[in-house]
Design a protein around this motif. Structure first.
Motif, PDB file in Angstrom:
ATOM      1  N   LEU A  80       1.185  -1.317  -0.190  1.00  0.00           N
ATOM      2  CA  LEU A  80       0.177  -0.076   0.574  1.00  0.00           C
ATOM      3  C   LEU A  80       0.916   0.840   0.136  1.00  0.00           C
ATOM      4  O   LEU A  80       0.802   2.580  -0.864  1.00  0.00           O
ATOM      5  CB  LEU A  80      -0.959   0.241   0.934  1.00  0.00           C
ATOM      6  CG  LEU A  80      -2.023  -0.987   1.529  1.00  0.00           C
ATOM      7  CD1 LEU A  80      -2.848  -1.199   2.669  1.00  0.00           C
ATOM      8  CD2 LEU A  80      -3.099  -0.487  -0.122  1.00  0.00           C
ATOM      9  N   LEU A  81       1.895   1.295   0.816  1.00  0.00           N
ATOM     10  CA  LEU A  81       3.147   1.951   0.674  1.00  0.00           C
ATOM     11  C   LEU A  81       3.226   2.795  -0.460  1.00  0.00           C
ATOM     12  O   LEU A  81       3.589   3.817  -0.944  1.00  0.00           O
ATOM     13  CB  LEU A  81       3.499   2.417   1.962  1.00  0.00           C
ATOM     14  CG  LEU A  81       3.173   2.560   3.034  1.00  0.00           C
ATOM     15  CD1 LEU A  81       4.286   2.227   4.659  1.00  0.00           C
ATOM     16  CD2 LEU A  81       2.440   3.314   3.586  1.00  0.00           C
ATOM     17  N   ALA A  82       3.972   1.817  -0.817  1.00  0.00           N
ATOM     18  CA  ALA A  82       4.342   1.234  -2.477  1.00  0.00           C
ATOM     19  C   ALA A  82       2.956   2.149  -4.130  1.00  0.00           C
ATOM     20  O   ALA A  82       3.863   2.772  -4.665  1.00  0.00           O
ATOM     21  CB  ALA A  82       4.438  -0.079  -3.366  1.00  0.00           C
ATOM     22  N   LEU A  83       1.999   1.918  -3.682  1.00  0.00           N
ATOM     23  CA  LEU A  83       1.161   2.221  -4.481  1.00  0.00           C
ATOM     24  C   LEU A  83       1.093   3.265  -3.988  1.00  0.00           C
ATOM     25  O   LEU A  83       0.978   4.673  -4.802  1.00  0.00           O
ATOM     26  CB  LEU A  83       0.172   1.229  -4.168  1.00  0.00           C
ATOM     27  CG  LEU A  83      -0.492   0.010  -4.719  1.00  0.00           C
ATOM     28  CD1 LEU A  83      -1.473  -0.812  -4.649  1.00  0.00           C
ATOM     29  CD2 LEU A  83      -0.448   0.969  -6.150  1.00  0.00           C
ATOM     30  N   LEU A  84       1.813   4.335  -2.669  1.00  0.00           N
ATOM     31  CA  LEU A  84       0.797   5.508  -2.647  1.00  0.00           C
ATOM     32  C   LEU A  84       1.866   6.339  -2.909  1.00  0.00           C
ATOM     33  O   LEU A  84       1.499   7.724  -3.007  1.00  0.00           O
ATOM     34  CB  LEU A  84       0.325   5.536  -0.690  1.00  0.00           C
ATOM     35  CG  LEU A  84      -0.997   5.234  -1.007  1.00  0.00           C
ATOM     36  CD1 LEU A  84      -0.554   5.470   1.260  1.00  0.00           C
ATOM     37  CD2 LEU A  84      -1.376   6.344  -0.375  1.00  0.00           C
ATOM     38  N   GLU A  85       2.955   5.928  -3.194  1.00  0.00           N
ATOM     39  CA  GLU A  85       4.177   6.386  -3.534  1.00  0.00           C
ATOM     40  C   GLU A  85       4.588   7.081  -5.316  1.00  0.00           C
ATOM     41  O   GLU A  85       4.986   7.992  -5.627  1.00  0.00           O
ATOM     42  CB  GLU A  85       5.631   5.968  -3.036  1.00  0.00           C
ATOM     43  CG  GLU A  85       6.218   6.434  -1.460  1.00  0.00           C
ATOM     44  CD  GLU A  85       7.466   4.897  -1.431  1.00  0.00           C
ATOM     45  OE1 GLU A  85       7.364   4.484  -1.643  1.00  0.00           O
ATOM     46  OE2 GLU A  85       7.200   5.584   0.717  1.00  0.00           O
ATOM     47  N   GLN A  86       3.796   5.667  -5.859  1.00  0.00           N
ATOM     48  CA  GLN A  86       3.678   6.172  -7.418  1.00  0.00           C
ATOM     49  C   GLN A  86       2.907   7.480  -7.410  1.00  0.00           C
ATOM     50  O   GLN A  86       3.138   8.242  -8.837  1.00  0.00           O
ATOM     51  CB  GLN A  86       3.198   5.109  -7.667  1.00  0.00           C
ATOM     52  CG  GLN A  86       4.132   3.270  -7.667  1.00  0.00           C
ATOM     53  CD  GLN A  86       3.771   2.602  -8.031  1.00  0.00           C
ATOM     54  OE1 GLN A  86       2.299   2.102  -7.883  1.00  0.00           O
ATOM     55  NE2 GLN A  86       4.640   1.424  -7.827  1.00  0.00           N
TER      56      GLN A  86
END
Length: 87
Positions: A80-86
């Motif tokens: 989820l954090l990786a998706l938010l950072e994208q």
């Protein structure tokens, strides 16, 4: 059943005492919910040989499933954090 509770029952038996809910609770190495203690003592009273069978074949520690569940939660959080950072 919880291995910690059966360990406490085994200690009581080794001391020559009859396991009761109160005595078992007093011998626990870590906090355990009361229904688990009651169920273990009831199981022992209904079938005293069950404690010896369980001691020979201990169940998985209750910490392992929690650890694996924690690992799954951490992986989901990382995704989820990786998706938010994208974005």
């Amino acid at each position: 059943m919880n291995a910690v509770v059966f360990d406490a029952i085994k200690v009581l038996l080794d001391e020559g005492k009859t396991p009761t809910v109160a005595l078992t609770k007093s011998r626990l190495a870590q906090p355990v919910p009361m229904p688990v203690i009651i169920a273990a003592v009831s199981q022992y009273k209904n079938n005293p040989d069950s404690i010896h069978n369980l001691m020979k074949n201990p169940e998985q520690s209750t910490v392992e499933p929690k650890t694996s569940q924690l690992d799954r939660i951490e992986k989901k959080l990382d995704r989820l954090l990786a998706l938010l950072e994208q974005k």
